[in-house]
Scaffold this motif. Structure first.
Motif, PDB file in Angstrom:
ATOM      1  N   HIS A 142      10.521 -50.912  24.732  1.00  0.00           N
ATOM      2  CA  HIS A 142      10.214 -49.490  24.902  1.00  0.00           C
ATOM      3  C   HIS A 142       9.396 -49.317  26.194  1.00  0.00           C
ATOM      4  N   ARG A 143       9.257 -48.086  26.638  1.00  0.00           N
ATOM      5  CA  ARG A 143       8.451 -47.845  27.836  1.00  0.00           C
ATOM      6  C   ARG A 143       7.384 -46.771  27.572  1.00  0.00           C
ATOM      7  N   HIS A 144       6.835 -46.784  26.382  1.00  0.00           N
ATOM      8  CA  HIS A 144       5.766 -45.843  26.060  1.00  0.00           C
ATOM      9  C   HIS A 144       4.412 -46.465  26.372  1.00  0.00           C
ATOM     10  N   VAL A 145       3.468 -45.636  26.738  1.00  0.00           N
ATOM     11  CA  VAL A 145       2.094 -46.077  26.977  1.00  0.00           C
ATOM     12  C   VAL A 145       1.171 -45.241  26.111  1.00  0.00           C
ATOM     13  N   HIS A 146       0.390 -45.917  25.277  1.00  0.00           N
ATOM     14  CA  HIS A 146      -0.580 -45.241  24.421  1.00  0.00           C
ATOM     15  C   HIS A 146      -1.931 -45.938  24.560  1.00  0.00           C
ATOM     16  N   GLY A 147      -2.945 -45.188  24.956  1.00  0.00           N
ATOM     17  CA  GLY A 147      -4.278 -45.762  25.006  1.00  0.00           C
ATOM     18  C   GLY A 147      -4.753 -46.219  23.645  1.00  0.00           C
ATOM     19  N   ALA A 148      -4.103 -45.740  22.582  1.00  0.00           N
ATOM     20  CA  ALA A 148      -4.458 -46.125  21.223  1.00  0.00           C
ATOM     21  C   ALA A 148      -3.912 -47.493  20.837  1.00  0.00           C
ATOM     22  N   ASN A 149      -3.017 -48.053  21.644  1.00  0.00           N
ATOM     23  CA  ASN A 149      -2.411 -49.355  21.330  1.00  0.00           C
ATOM     24  C   ASN A 149      -2.084 -50.084  22.625  1.00  0.00           C
ATOM     25  N   LEU A 150      -3.133 -50.546  23.251  1.00  0.00           N
ATOM     26  CA  LEU A 150      -3.029 -51.130  24.593  1.00  0.00           C
ATOM     27  C   LEU A 150      -3.962 -52.319  24.680  1.00  0.00           C
ATOM     28  N   GLY A 151      -3.587 -53.325  25.455  1.00  0.00           N
ATOM     29  CA  GLY A 151      -4.466 -54.476  25.658  1.00  0.00           C
ATOM     30  C   GLY A 151      -4.118 -55.189  26.947  1.00  0.00           C
ATOM     31  N   LEU A 152      -5.096 -55.834  27.528  1.00  0.00           N
ATOM     32  CA  LEU A 152      -4.845 -56.583  28.761  1.00  0.00           C
ATOM     33  C   LEU A 152      -5.957 -57.586  29.003  1.00  0.00           C
ATOM     34  N   SER A 153      -5.636 -58.568  29.827  1.00  0.00           N
ATOM     35  CA  SER A 153      -6.628 -59.590  30.148  1.00  0.00           C
ATOM     36  C   SER A 153      -7.687 -59.026  31.075  1.00  0.00           C
ATOM     37  N   ALA A 154      -8.851 -59.621  31.050  1.00  0.00           N
ATOM     38  CA  ALA A 154      -9.928 -59.190  31.934  1.00  0.00           C
ATOM     39  C   ALA A 154      -9.520 -59.345  33.391  1.00  0.00           C
ATOM     40  N   ALA A 155      -8.800 -60.422  33.694  1.00  0.00           N
ATOM     41  CA  ALA A 155      -8.375 -60.653  35.076  1.00  0.00           C
ATOM     42  C   ALA A 155      -7.432 -59.565  35.556  1.00  0.00           C
ATOM     43  N   ALA A 156      -6.484 -59.174  34.709  1.00  0.00           N
ATOM     44  CA  ALA A 156      -5.536 -58.122  35.086  1.00  0.00           C
ATOM     45  C   ALA A 156      -6.253 -56.795  35.255  1.00  0.00           C
ATOM     46  N   TYR A 157      -7.205 -56.526  34.372  1.00  0.00           N
ATOM     47  CA  TYR A 157      -7.958 -55.272  34.438  1.00  0.00           C
ATOM     48  C   TYR A 157      -8.734 -55.188  35.753  1.00  0.00           C
ATOM     49  N   ARG A 158      -9.425 -56.248  36.082  1.00  0.00           N
ATOM     50  CA  ARG A 158     -10.219 -56.255  37.317  1.00  0.00           C
ATOM     51  C   ARG A 158      -9.324 -56.144  38.550  1.00  0.00           C
ATOM     52  N   ALA A 159      -8.148 -56.751  38.489  1.00  0.00           N
ATOM     53  CA  ALA A 159      -7.261 -56.787  39.658  1.00  0.00           C
ATOM     54  C   ALA A 159      -6.805 -55.396  40.080  1.00  0.00           C
ATOM     55  N   VAL A 160      -6.719 -54.458  39.131  1.00  0.00           N
ATOM     56  CA  VAL A 160      -6.245 -53.109  39.466  1.00  0.00           C
ATOM     57  C   VAL A 160      -7.358 -52.061  39.464  1.00  0.00           C
ATOM     58  N   GLY A 161      -8.583 -52.497  39.255  1.00  0.00           N
ATOM     59  CA  GLY A 161      -9.698 -51.564  39.340  1.00  0.00           C
ATOM     60  C   GLY A 161     -10.015 -50.802  38.078  1.00  0.00           C
ATOM     61  N   GLY A 162      -9.346 -51.123  36.974  1.00  0.00           N
ATOM     62  CA  GLY A 162      -9.675 -50.520  35.697  1.00  0.00           C
ATOM     63  C   GLY A 162      -9.122 -49.131  35.483  1.00  0.00           C
ATOM     64  N   PHE A 163      -9.600 -48.493  34.415  1.00  0.00           N
ATOM     65  CA  PHE A 163      -9.159 -47.136  34.083  1.00  0.00           C
ATOM     66  C   PHE A 163      -9.672 -46.143  35.130  1.00  0.00           C
ATOM     67  N   PRO A 164      -8.809 -45.281  35.646  1.00  0.00           N
ATOM     68  CA  PRO A 164      -9.279 -44.258  36.588  1.00  0.00           C
ATOM     69  C   PRO A 164      -9.976 -43.129  35.830  1.00  0.00           C
ATOM     70  N   PRO A 165     -10.858 -42.379  36.486  1.00  0.00           N
ATOM     71  CA  PRO A 165     -11.604 -41.312  35.815  1.00  0.00           C
ATOM     72  C   PRO A 165     -10.779 -40.041  35.644  1.00  0.00           C
TER      73      PRO A 165
END
Length: 233
Positions: A142-165
């Motif tokens: 599927h290609r849905h994105v839900h903040g209610a069911n999401l996960g990622l590695s710390a390295a991947a999160y840091r690499a893209v700068g995290g959640f935008p405001p």
């Protein structure tokens, strides 16, 4: 350490069930005792959300932004500072299954994107429920994105700068950044989380708004959904 982040604005009535489900998921024996830190970002709360969180042993931090992107980012940064290697994200009106964290960690990718099911359809007619089931695509790939069911590695999160405001779509923006960075994303139908069909939206154009727009569409009241709305929070 694994972290679970939850943004919350006046969620005293719902967040207890969410936190209880996270506690069960954190106790999955297949995690082999790894510590799980739950961080709730209290975004301009005026009710007893903080007290409910304290009763469930969740870590809380105050955010006065009325912005879900800022709240998720604050919770994630706190978790990273505490040494989290994986960040799982959900919402205060959502309950996660017992295998939620274990399945995210074994997804074999840098990030996990899951689907949601609605368990309390309230006054929505059956045609809306059917339309949602058809669009949510409860299948791998599927290609849905839900903040209610999401996960990622710390390295991947840091690499893209995290959640935008962003006040809405912060989850979609994060996943788009991950895809652009070449991160591996697992689009899986399991684990699925149970979320609310409440009509009182916390984020503009979020999941609640999506359901109301879907209702207008299937009942012939106009307001057809844009394709991008199918991957909104």
């Amino acid at each position: 350490m694994i972290a679970v982040i939850v943004p919350a604005h006046d969620e005293a009535h719902a967040i207890g069930h969410c936190l209880a489900s996270i506690t069960v998921a954190a106790a999955d024996p297949r995690l082999r005792g790894e510590a799980v830190l739950t961080v709730v970002a209290l975004d301009a709360c005026t009710d007893d959300t903080a007290a409910v969180c304290a009763a469930h042993g969740a870590t809380t931090l105050e955010v006065a932004a009325r912005c879900v992107g800022t709240a998720r980012a604050a919770a994630a940064e706190h978790a990273l500072a505490r040494g989290a290697r994986w960040i799982a994200s959900t919402d205060a009106d959502t309950e996660v299954p017992p295998d939620w964290l274990w399945r995210q960690l074994r997804c074999g990718a840098d990030a996990f994107c899951g689907v949601v099911e609605v368990v309390d359809w309230l006054d929505y007619p059956d045609v809306v429920r059917t339309a949602f089931s058809g669009r949510e695509a409860m299948r791998d790939g599927h290609r849905h994105v839900h903040g209610a069911n999401l996960g990622l590695s710390a390295a991947a999160y840091r690499a893209v700068g995290g959640f935008p405001p962003l006040r809405t779509g912060e989850d979609v923006a994060l996943v788009e950044a991950l895809a652009g960075s070449g991160a591996r994303i697992a689009w899986l139908a399991r684990p699925v989380v149970a979320t609310s069909a409440r009509r009182s939206a916390r984020a503009p154009h979020g999941f609640s708004s999506f359901l109301r727009a879907l209702e207008r569409e299937v009942l012939g009241g106009g307001g057809a959904l844009r394709p991008a709305q199918l991957v909104q929070e």
